[in-house]
Design a protein around this motif. Structure first.
Motif, PDB file in Angstrom:
ATOM      1  N   THR A 108      -7.840   6.796  -2.024  1.00  0.00           N
ATOM      2  CA  THR A 108      -7.856   6.054  -0.869  1.00  0.00           C
ATOM      3  C   THR A 108      -7.171   6.461   0.385  1.00  0.00           C
ATOM      4  OG1 THR A 108      -6.660   4.103  -1.403  1.00  0.00           O
ATOM      5  CG2 THR A 108      -8.895   4.252  -1.930  1.00  0.00           C
TER       6      THR A 108
ATOM      7  N   PHE B 194       4.865  11.440  -0.332  1.00  0.00           N
ATOM      8  CA  PHE B 194       3.391  10.913   0.010  1.00  0.00           C
ATOM      9  C   PHE B 194       2.470  12.157   0.156  1.00  0.00           C
ATOM     10  CE2 PHE B 194       6.064   7.646   1.865  1.00  0.00           C
ATOM     11  CZ  PHE B 194       5.773   6.602   1.192  1.00  0.00           C
ATOM     12  N   MET B 195       1.391  11.967  -0.357  1.00  0.00           N
ATOM     13  CA  MET B 195       0.378  12.651   0.119  1.00  0.00           C
ATOM     14  C   MET B 195      -0.138  12.224   1.404  1.00  0.00           C
ATOM     15  SD  MET B 195      -3.343  13.961  -1.548  1.00  0.00           S
ATOM     16  CE  MET B 195      -2.716  15.008  -2.775  1.00  0.00           C
TER      17      MET B 195
ATOM     18  N   ASN C 129      -5.099   5.276   4.110  1.00  0.00           N
ATOM     19  CA  ASN C 129      -4.862   4.052   4.713  1.00  0.00           C
ATOM     20  C   ASN C 129      -5.020   4.347   6.131  1.00  0.00           C
ATOM     21  OD1 ASN C 129      -3.572   2.380   6.027  1.00  0.00           O
ATOM     22  ND2 ASN C 129      -1.517   2.141   4.900  1.00  0.00           N
TER      23      ASN C 129
ATOM     24  N   LEU D 192      -7.336  -0.446   5.055  1.00  0.00           N
ATOM     25  CA  LEU D 192      -5.981  -0.001   4.105  1.00  0.00           C
ATOM     26  C   LEU D 192      -6.420   1.079   3.092  1.00  0.00           C
ATOM     27  CD1 LEU D 192      -3.931  -3.143   3.499  1.00  0.00           C
ATOM     28  CD2 LEU D 192      -3.101  -0.965   4.726  1.00  0.00           C
TER      29      LEU D 192
ATOM     30  N   ILE E  31      -1.661   8.177   5.076  1.00  0.00           N
ATOM     31  CA  ILE E  31      -1.007   8.249   3.741  1.00  0.00           C
ATOM     32  C   ILE E  31      -2.275   7.942   2.815  1.00  0.00           C
ATOM     33  CG2 ILE E  31       0.402   7.109   1.807  1.00  0.00           C
ATOM     34  CD1 ILE E  31       2.179   6.458   4.062  1.00  0.00           C
ATOM     35  N   VAL E  32      -2.089   8.955   1.823  1.00  0.00           N
ATOM     36  CA  VAL E  32      -3.358   8.974   0.564  1.00  0.00           C
ATOM     37  C   VAL E  32      -2.840   8.418  -0.615  1.00  0.00           C
ATOM     38  CG1 VAL E  32      -4.605  10.282  -0.728  1.00  0.00           C
ATOM     39  CG2 VAL E  32      -4.337  11.081   1.323  1.00  0.00           C
ATOM     40  N   SER E  33      -3.411   7.408  -1.220  1.00  0.00           N
ATOM     41  CA  SER E  33      -3.082   6.774  -2.396  1.00  0.00           C
ATOM     42  C   SER E  33      -3.824   7.518  -3.253  1.00  0.00           C
ATOM     43  CB  SER E  33      -3.198   5.161  -2.226  1.00  0.00           C
ATOM     44  OG  SER E  33      -2.870   4.684  -3.455  1.00  0.00           O
ATOM     45  N   LEU E  34      -3.245   8.198  -4.262  1.00  0.00           N
ATOM     46  CA  LEU E  34      -4.171   8.688  -5.397  1.00  0.00           C
ATOM     47  C   LEU E  34      -4.636   7.733  -6.219  1.00  0.00           C
ATOM     48  CD1 LEU E  34      -1.944  12.054  -5.734  1.00  0.00           C
ATOM     49  CD2 LEU E  34      -3.950  12.049  -4.765  1.00  0.00           C
TER      50      LEU E  34
ATOM     51  N   SER F 120      -2.934   1.767   8.899  1.00  0.00           N
ATOM     52  CA  SER F 120      -1.540   1.973   9.592  1.00  0.00           C
ATOM     53  C   SER F 120      -1.026   3.419   9.181  1.00  0.00           C
ATOM     54  CB  SER F 120      -0.409   1.042   8.605  1.00  0.00           C
ATOM     55  OG  SER F 120      -0.856   1.110   7.290  1.00  0.00           O
TER      56      SER F 120
ATOM     57  N   GLU G 121       0.863  -1.150   0.052  1.00  0.00           N
ATOM     58  CA  GLU G 121       0.008   0.040   0.212  1.00  0.00           C
ATOM     59  C   GLU G 121       0.905   1.217   0.042  1.00  0.00           C
ATOM     60  OE1 GLU G 121      -3.277   0.087  -0.478  1.00  0.00           O
ATOM     61  OE2 GLU G 121      -3.248   2.259  -0.115  1.00  0.00           O
TER      62      GLU G 121
ATOM     63  N   LEU H   7      -5.018  16.360 -11.242  1.00  0.00           N
ATOM     64  CA  LEU H   7      -5.983  15.561 -10.706  1.00  0.00           C
ATOM     65  C   LEU H   7      -6.468  16.391  -9.338  1.00  0.00           C
ATOM     66  CD1 LEU H   7      -6.469  12.493 -10.308  1.00  0.00           C
ATOM     67  CD2 LEU H   7      -4.373  12.283  -8.824  1.00  0.00           C
TER      68      LEU H   7
ATOM     69  N   TRP I 112       1.858  17.173   2.016  1.00  0.00           N
ATOM     70  CA  TRP I 112       3.062  16.294   1.389  1.00  0.00           C
ATOM     71  C   TRP I 112       3.845  15.962   2.698  1.00  0.00           C
ATOM     72  CZ3 TRP I 112       1.262  15.095  -3.335  1.00  0.00           C
ATOM     73  CH2 TRP I 112       0.537  15.933  -3.951  1.00  0.00           C
TER      74      TRP I 112
ATOM     75  N   ILE J  52       4.152   9.123  -4.459  1.00  0.00           N
ATOM     76  CA  ILE J  52       3.670  10.074  -5.493  1.00  0.00           C
ATOM     77  C   ILE J  52       4.839   9.632  -6.857  1.00  0.00           C
ATOM     78  CG2 ILE J  52       3.764  12.313  -6.459  1.00  0.00           C
ATOM     79  CD1 ILE J  52       1.546  11.469  -4.200  1.00  0.00           C
TER      80      ILE J  52
ATOM     81  N   SER K 289       2.463   1.687  -3.536  1.00  0.00           N
ATOM     82  CA  SER K 289       1.543   2.067  -4.518  1.00  0.00           C
ATOM     83  C   SER K 289       1.071   3.600  -4.158  1.00  0.00           C
ATOM     84  CB  SER K 289       0.325   1.387  -4.647  1.00  0.00           C
ATOM     85  OG  SER K 289      -0.547   1.476  -3.541  1.00  0.00           O
ATOM     86  N   ALA K 290       1.425   4.206  -2.908  1.00  0.00           N
ATOM     87  CA  ALA K 290       0.969   5.346  -2.556  1.00  0.00           C
ATOM     88  C   ALA K 290       1.940   6.411  -2.799  1.00  0.00           C
ATOM     89  CB  ALA K 290       0.509   5.670  -1.120  1.00  0.00           C
TER      90      ALA K 290
ATOM     91  N   LEU L  91      -4.874  18.290   3.801  1.00  0.00           N
ATOM     92  CA  LEU L  91      -4.045  17.296   2.969  1.00  0.00           C
ATOM     93  C   LEU L  91      -2.667  18.264   2.965  1.00  0.00           C
ATOM     94  CD1 LEU L  91      -6.240  16.535  -0.031  1.00  0.00           C
ATOM     95  CD2 LEU L  91      -5.687  15.117   1.916  1.00  0.00           C
TER      96      LEU L  91
END
Lengths: 80, 139
Positions: free
Chosen positions: B107, B59-60, B109, B134, B96-99, B112, A54, A70, B48, A60, A57-58, B46
């Motif tokens: 989404t 990460f965002m 997380n 997650l 943590i954001v998953s773009l 964790s 996870e 986006l 970084w 950037i 894949s997160a 939000l």
């Protein structure tokens, strides 16, 4: 790797502060109790792998231009 | 000091904004130091999280208290010990954001989260025992 046989209610000591107790042996799984100091992390391995995937894949990846587009979508959604 | 960033080129940051991850983010074991970058475009919930040891790591991150007010995180004694805080109240949380391809597919997380001790500039990623996703829908 060390491999040991244990029966129900028997335990294993690791180092000075860690005890692993076999609580119950079922048909498909084993119930384990762990006694460990506060600063020792205890994790289910497959969960750790899921979290790693996870995180990876997160990270950037998008180039800044795609990312800007986006984020603009988000602004548009919010103003609706 | 100047740091290289993934999205904004070279930026000057104050040394006291550097967060030392006492346990690296899982899967990113070579990056121990991060800094949080506020971005007007992202608003207040939000941010970084930019890696300092590895500029390509970025990460965002989202403020779960604002975006998921229904979630209450339960931390373990281990976490207060590692972050050197007296009470779990002294822990700040970001997720943590998953773009996604579309922003609405993104989404967060919650399983964790990243835990911080603002007092000591320490951070860590936790894996909670709580039944949390997650991938929680951001939108």
């Amino acid at each position: 790797m060390l491999v040991l046989s244990r029966k129900e209610k028997e335990s294993i000591l690791i180092g000075d502060g860690i005890e692993i107790i076999i609580q119950e042996i079922g048909k498909d799984n084993v119930r384990i109790a762990i006694v460990a100091p506060n600063d020792v992390k205890i994790l289910r391995k497959e969960l750790l792998e899921n979290v790693k995937d996870e995180n990876r894949s997160a990270q950037i990846q998008a180039d800044p231009i795609a990312l800007k587009a986006l984020l603009r979508q988000r602004k548009n959604n919010e103003s609706k | 000091m100047n740091i290289q960033t993934k999205l904004f080129g070279t930026l000057e940051i104050q040394a006291e904004t550097i967060i030392e991850f006492i346990q690296p983010i899982y899967g990113f074991e070579d990056c121990h130091r991060y800094t949080l970058l506020v971005d007007e475009e992202l608003g207040s919930d939000l941010m970084w999280l930019q890696g300092i040891d590895q500029p390509e790591v970025c990460f965002m991150v989202a403020n779960p208290t604002a975006l998921f007010p229904e979630v209450s995180f339960q931390f373990k004694a281990t976490e207060t010990v590692l972050l050197k805080v007296k009470d779990t109240k002294d822990i700040d949380v970001l997720c943590i954001v998953s773009l996604g391809e579309q922003f609405t597919d993104s989404t967060v997380n919650l399983k964790s989260p990243l835990l911080f001790s603002p007092e000591h500039n320490l951070g860590m990623q936790s894996i909670l025992d709580q039944d949390l996703p997650l991938k929680a829908k951001l939108a």
